[in-house]
Design a protein around this motif. Structure first.
Motif, short mmCIF file in Angstrom:
data_model
loop_
_atom_site.label_atom_id
_atom_site.label_comp_id
_atom_site.label_asym_id
_atom_site.label_seq_id
_atom_site.Cartn_x
_atom_site.Cartn_y
_atom_site.Cartn_z
N ILE A 98 0.69 -1.33 0.26
CA ILE A 98 0.13 0.06 -0.24
C ILE A 98 0.50 1.47 -0.31
CG2 ILE A 98 -1.62 1.02 1.42
CD1 ILE A 98 -2.82 -1.35 -0.32
N THR A 99 2.02 1.11 0.51
CA THR A 99 3.00 2.38 0.77
C THR A 99 3.44 2.77 -0.11
OG1 THR A 99 2.88 1.93 3.34
CG2 THR A 99 4.49 3.66 2.75
N PRO A 100 3.93 2.13 -0.64
CA PRO A 100 4.78 2.42 -2.46
C PRO A 100 3.39 3.00 -3.43
CG PRO A 100 5.33 0.04 -1.32
CD PRO A 100 4.33 0.76 -0.60
N THR A 101 2.40 2.19 -3.06
CA THR A 101 1.22 2.39 -4.31
C THR A 101 1.51 3.37 -3.95
OG1 THR A 101 1.13 -0.10 -4.63
CG2 THR A 101 -0.60 1.65 -5.24
N THR A 102 1.06 4.29 -2.83
CA THR A 102 0.77 5.14 -2.83
C THR A 102 1.31 6.37 -2.36
OG1 THR A 102 -0.72 4.85 -0.49
CG2 THR A 102 -0.63 7.00 -0.69
N SER A 103 2.57 6.08 -3.17
CA SER A 103 3.64 6.73 -3.18
C SER A 103 4.04 7.34 -5.02
CB SER A 103 5.00 6.85 -2.84
OG SER A 103 6.06 7.59 -3.15
N ALA A 104 3.34 6.10 -5.89
CA ALA A 104 2.92 6.28 -6.84
C ALA A 104 2.82 6.94 -7.63
CB ALA A 104 3.77 4.05 -7.83
N LEU A 105 1.06 6.49 -6.88
CA LEU A 105 -0.13 7.30 -7.48
C LEU A 105 -0.31 8.67 -6.74
CD1 LEU A 105 -2.97 4.78 -6.61
CD2 LEU A 105 -1.85 5.34 -8.49
N ILE A 106 0.61 9.34 -5.83
CA ILE A 106 0.12 10.53 -5.22
C ILE A 106 1.69 11.36 -6.00
CG2 ILE A 106 0.13 12.08 -4.15
CD1 ILE A 106 -1.85 10.52 -2.41
N ASP A 107 1.96 10.45 -5.55
CA ASP A 107 3.44 11.97 -6.27
C ASP A 107 4.01 11.62 -7.41
OD1 ASP A 107 3.65 12.62 -3.34
OD2 ASP A 107 5.22 11.75 -2.26
N LYS A 108 4.15 10.08 -8.08
CA LYS A 108 3.63 9.90 -9.48
C LYS A 108 5.30 9.98 -9.49
CE LYS A 108 0.30 11.44 -11.08
NZ LYS A 108 -0.72 10.93 -10.87
N VAL A 109 6.06 9.25 -8.14
CA VAL A 109 7.31 8.74 -8.13
C VAL A 109 7.34 7.53 -9.06
CG1 VAL A 109 9.09 7.17 -6.76
CG2 VAL A 109 6.78 9.23 -5.93
N PRO A 110 8.54 7.04 -10.51
CA PRO A 110 9.05 6.13 -11.16
C PRO A 110 8.70 5.08 -10.13
CG PRO A 110 9.69 8.24 -11.77
CD PRO A 110 9.12 8.10 -10.24
N MET A 111 7.98 4.15 -10.77
CA MET A 111 7.92 2.38 -9.19
C MET A 111 7.60 1.73 -10.40
SD MET A 111 7.72 2.91 -6.65
CE MET A 111 7.31 2.70 -4.90
N GLY A 112 8.06 1.24 -11.99
CA GLY A 112 8.65 0.66 -12.19
C GLY A 112 9.36 -0.67 -12.33
N TRP A 113 9.47 -1.62 -12.95
CA TRP A 113 10.02 -2.63 -12.10
C TRP A 113 11.57 -2.02 -12.82
CZ3 TRP A 113 9.91 -7.10 -10.08
CH2 TRP A 113 10.86 -8.28 -10.30
N LYS A 114 12.01 -1.44 -13.39
CA LYS A 114 13.33 -0.95 -13.63
C LYS A 114 13.59 0.24 -12.56
CE LYS A 114 13.54 -1.73 -18.18
NZ LYS A 114 14.03 -1.67 -19.98
N ASP A 115 12.78 1.09 -12.04
CA ASP A 115 12.78 2.14 -11.99
C ASP A 115 13.30 1.82 -10.33
OD1 ASP A 115 12.69 3.99 -13.54
OD2 ASP A 115 10.58 3.62 -13.27
#
Length: 148
Positions: A79-96
């Protein structure tokens, strides 16, 4: 979790959560007066989600074993990294961030194996839903705490 289970056997879930929140309020009130004004909105938002986590946990412990509630609470690592990706648009792909997704896969596999235990989805009930909501509350609360 076992203590929460014992408390829920003696009191309704709402009274248990209210008692926990009251104790936290008394313990943390002196620090509230020192909070910077620009952090108040984020603190209230994060605290609200944290309260959702505690309330969901209390409701889940009413009819779900403490071990199950604890294991499903481990979903907070997703939940925590998913929230970060959705709200802050942090790149969270497999390569990132491969370590994040490897952790998420291992967490889901472990929680799934322990929760389902070979019996399939037939045993999933409302307690499991509230256990997962606990992870949502705490995970989003952690996200807002990190922003402060």
């Amino acid at each position: 979790f076992p203590l929460g289970r014992i408390m829920n056997e003696a009191l309704p879930a709402s009274a248990t959560t209210a008692g926990r929140m009251l104790l936290a309020t008394v313990a943390l009130f002196p620090f509230l007066l020192q909070l910077k004004p620009e952090l108040r909105k984020t603190a209230v938002l994060g605290g609200s989600f944290c309260a959702l986590g505690y309330l969901s946990q209390s409701i889940a412990l009413v009819d779900t074993p403490a071990a199950t509630v604890a294991f499903l609470g481990a979903l907070v690592v997703i939940i925590t990294p998913t929230t970060s990706a959705l709200i802050d648009k942090v790149p969270m792909g497999w390569k990132d961030a491969p370590q994040t997704w490897l952790s998420a896969i291992l967490c889901l596999a472990g929680v799934g194996a322990l929760e389902l235990g070979g019996s399939g989805l037939g045993d999933v009930g409302w307690g499991d839903f509230w256990s997962a909501m606990q992870a949502v509350g705490f995970g989003v609360g952690f996200f807002f705490t990190e922003r402060m």
